[in-house]
Design a protein around this motif. Structure first.
Motif: not given
Length: 274
Positions: A39-53
């Motif tokens: 929905l919002d592909p622009e990177e933000t400072l808010v983490p995405k812990p599941h995707l990160t791994g």
């Protein structure tokens, strides 16, 4: 910011604040890491812990599944649905015309346009959880709580005390913050174990470590909390990189709440007179 855009944003905030005043604080929407990335592909400072791994292939599959899920539960409408298969299969020229449901669009808009945010991180043996309070005004706050598994829970809040009720459990999940103790000054240039007094033992026995940072311009105050089985200690920093203004003490739940509200309120006085 462009003057016209600034006026539009103020009008938008006033409209949402007025609507919120009638109904009070209310849950808005829940979204996964993957859904937010779609929905919002622009990177933000808010983490995405599941995707990160995930590796790149896992991420691609995950985003495709998230898009299918959003369409299936009517969170979004694809106006040119015939293009969906092409997008899911990675066709380079495929593009979709996507209309986002109102409450999701509201969450994304408030998330992007906040003047400042209170970032909270909880660290424990079970992993990390997060909270972000996107501050527009003291009667218009978007709370985003993020589980270690990558679920984002959005709540629209009209009162700072309601925000505290949502985020304070990240700092004191066991409810052990029951008393205020003596204030101990700390020297920012000497934070080795031998110089921090009773805080050293607290750090050794902490089960939950919390970090709070006010993301603003200029940078705002910071607070670190250590929750043991019996108490919560807090380290307060007035300003990042300052040579003074750092203290620590055991805190009660009421004092912890007050400090969270004070951090949220930084800049509110200037806004009222701006």
């Amino acid at each position: 910011m462009d003057t016209n855009l600034d006026m539009e944003l103020k009008a938008f905030r006033a409209q949402i604040s007025e609507a919120l005043a009638g109904g009070g604080t209310q849950p808005l929407v829940r979204l996964t890491d993957e859904e937010l990335a779609v929905l919002d592909p622009e990177e933000t400072l808010v983490p995405k812990p599941h995707l990160t791994g995930m590796n790149s292939q896992q991420r691609e599959w995950s985003l495709a599944t998230a898009l299918r899920s959003l369409v299936a539960r009517e969170a979004v409408e694809i106006r040119n649905i015939e293009e969906l298969n092409g997008v899911l299969q990675g066709a380079p020229d495929a593009q979709i015309d996507m209309c986002i449901r109102m409450e999701i669009d509201l969450a994304l808009t408030l998330r992007r346009t906040a003047d400042r945010a209170l970032a909270i991180k909880q660290q424990s043996a079970a992993g990390s959880a997060f909270g972000y309070v996107h501050v527009h005004a003291m009667d218009l706050l978007l709370v985003e709580r993020i589980t270690a598994g990558g679920m984002h829970l959005f709540t629209l809040a009209s009162k700072a005390h309601d925000v505290v009720n949502l985020v304070q459990p990240l700092l004191d999940p066991f409810g052990v913050a029951d008393r205020d103790g003596e204030v101990h000054p700390l020297d920012p240039s000497a934070l080795e174990r031998e110089y921090v007094g009773p805080l050293a033992t607290v750090i050794d026995n902490a089960r939950i470590v919390g970090e709070l940072v006010l993301l603003s311009d200029p940078p705002g105050p910071m607070m670190t909390t250590y929750a043991t089985d019996r108490a919560v200690w807090a380290v307060f920093v007035d300003r990042p990189q300052a040579q003074s203004g750092m203290t620590t003490r055991p805190v009660s739940a009421a004092t912890l709440s007050r400090h969270i509200i004070e951090m949220l309120s930084v800049g509110a006085l200037e806004e009222r007179h701006g």
